[in-house]
Write a protein that holds these residues in place. Sequence first.
Motif, PDB file in Angstrom:
ATOM      1  N   ARG A  84       0.862  -1.175   0.000  1.00 41.62           N
ATOM      2  CA  ARG A  84       0.000   0.000   0.000  1.00 41.62           C
ATOM      3  C   ARG A  84       0.900   1.226   0.000  1.00 41.62           C
ATOM      4  N   TRP A  85       0.492   2.274  -0.708  1.00 39.86           N
ATOM      5  CA  TRP A  85       1.295   3.487  -0.798  1.00 39.86           C
ATOM      6  C   TRP A  85       0.442   4.679  -0.392  1.00 39.86           C
ATOM      7  N   ASP A  86       1.000   5.541   0.435  1.00 41.41           N
ATOM      8  CA  ASP A  86       0.289   6.743   0.883  1.00 41.41           C
ATOM      9  C   ASP A  86       0.454   7.904  -0.084  1.00 41.41           C
ATOM     10  N   HIS A  87       1.594   7.949  -0.770  1.00 44.08           N
ATOM     11  CA  HIS A  87       1.859   8.992  -1.771  1.00 44.08           C
ATOM     12  C   HIS A  87       2.534   8.329  -2.962  1.00 44.08           C
ATOM     13  N   CYS A  88       2.075   8.690  -4.155  1.00 40.74           N
ATOM     14  CA  CYS A  88       2.645   8.178  -5.397  1.00 40.74           C
ATOM     15  C   CYS A  88       2.874   9.371  -6.312  1.00 40.74           C
ATOM     16  N   PHE A  89       4.115   9.550  -6.769  1.00 38.70           N
ATOM     17  CA  PHE A  89       4.380  10.676  -7.662  1.00 38.70           C
ATOM     18  C   PHE A  89       5.647  10.430  -8.468  1.00 38.70           C
ATOM     19  N   ILE A  90       5.762  11.178  -9.554  1.00 40.54           N
ATOM     20  CA  ILE A  90       6.972  11.161 -10.374  1.00 40.54           C
ATOM     21  C   ILE A  90       7.594  12.538 -10.276  1.00 40.54           C
ATOM     22  N   ALA A  91       8.857  12.551  -9.836  1.00 39.79           N
ATOM     23  CA  ALA A  91       9.622  13.795  -9.744  1.00 39.79           C
ATOM     24  C   ALA A  91      10.548  13.882 -10.951  1.00 39.79           C
ATOM     25  N   GLU A  92      10.644  15.073 -11.512  1.00 45.59           N
ATOM     26  CA  GLU A  92      11.563  15.314 -12.624  1.00 45.59           C
ATOM     27  C   GLU A  92      12.687  16.222 -12.142  1.00 45.59           C
ATOM     28  N   TYR A  93      13.890  15.880 -12.534  1.00 44.59           N
ATOM     29  CA  TYR A  93      15.083  16.684 -12.259  1.00 44.59           C
ATOM     30  C   TYR A  93      15.695  17.037 -13.609  1.00 44.59           C
ATOM     31  N   PRO A  94      16.245  18.233 -13.760  1.00 43.83           N
ATOM     32  CA  PRO A  94      16.789  18.613 -15.061  1.00 43.83           C
ATOM     33  C   PRO A  94      17.975  17.754 -15.498  1.00 43.83           C
ATOM     34  N   SER A  95      18.642  17.131 -14.530  1.00 50.41           N
ATOM     35  CA  SER A  95      19.810  16.303 -14.857  1.00 50.41           C
ATOM     36  C   SER A  95      20.167  15.443 -13.656  1.00 50.41           C
ATOM     37  N   VAL A  96      21.015  14.477 -13.903  1.00 43.29           N
ATOM     38  CA  VAL A  96      21.554  13.673 -12.806  1.00 43.29           C
ATOM     39  C   VAL A  96      22.272  14.598 -11.823  1.00 43.29           C
ATOM     40  N   GLN A  97      23.047  15.539 -12.362  1.00 41.11           N
ATOM     41  CA  GLN A  97      23.810  16.447 -11.502  1.00 41.11           C
ATOM     42  C   GLN A  97      22.905  17.260 -10.596  1.00 41.11           C
ATOM     43  N   ALA A  98      21.733  17.679 -11.066  1.00 41.46           N
ATOM     44  CA  ALA A  98      20.800  18.447 -10.225  1.00 41.46           C
ATOM     45  C   ALA A  98      20.340  17.602  -9.045  1.00 41.46           C
ATOM     46  N   PHE A  99      20.050  16.318  -9.289  1.00 41.20           N
ATOM     47  CA  PHE A  99      19.648  15.442  -8.191  1.00 41.20           C
ATOM     48  C   PHE A  99      20.787  15.281  -7.195  1.00 41.20           C
ATOM     49  N   VAL A 100      22.006  15.076  -7.687  1.00 41.69           N
ATOM     50  CA  VAL A 100      23.169  14.912  -6.806  1.00 41.69           C
ATOM     51  C   VAL A 100      23.374  16.176  -5.977  1.00 41.69           C
ATOM     52  N   GLU A 101      23.235  17.340  -6.604  1.00 39.13           N
ATOM     53  CA  GLU A 101      23.366  18.602  -5.865  1.00 39.13           C
ATOM     54  C   GLU A 101      22.317  18.696  -4.766  1.00 39.13           C
ATOM     55  N   MET A 102      21.102  18.262  -5.064  1.00 33.82           N
ATOM     56  CA  MET A 102      20.037  18.340  -4.074  1.00 33.82           C
ATOM     57  C   MET A 102      20.379  17.504  -2.847  1.00 33.82           C
ATOM     58  N   ILE A 103      20.776  16.261  -3.038  1.00 33.57           N
ATOM     59  CA  ILE A 103      21.013  15.413  -1.869  1.00 33.57           C
ATOM     60  C   ILE A 103      22.275  15.802  -1.111  1.00 33.57           C
ATOM     61  N   ARG A 104      23.128  16.604  -1.711  1.00 34.89           N
ATOM     62  CA  ARG A 104      24.306  17.111  -1.007  1.00 34.89           C
ATOM     63  C   ARG A 104      24.058  18.451  -0.335  1.00 34.89           C
TER      64      ARG A 104
END
Length: 111
Positions: A84-104
């Motif tokens: 069961r899932w409480d939230h389901c969504f698709i997130a878009e990031y402009p690039s792999v690097q943008a995602f890496v920057e976010m988690i750092r």
Amino acid sequence: MGHIDPTKEVFAQFRDNDRPGPIHMLNLVRLRKEAAYPDGRKVSGAEAYAAYGRDSGPVFERLGGRIIWQGRFELMLIGPQEERWDHCFIAEYPSVQAFVEMIRDPVYREA
């Protein structure tokens, strides 16, 4: 058991992927009845997730992230029937690097 963080090996493969263009991540979130904070704070899983969104959302948006789809879980057609899932969504990031920057980002990490 939850799956929140990738292994170091898988994250290295992801980080080193220099393909151009945006990336899309499917997020399937199950909330705990009570959040599990290392410092012992007592809040519901829903309250903890809402706080995470308030704190991490500005970092996500600043780096070009956006939610491109969200929906409500209704039925497990193929897969474990007990999921069961409480939230389901698709997130878009402009690039792999943008995602890496976010988690750092220190603000994101604190969230």
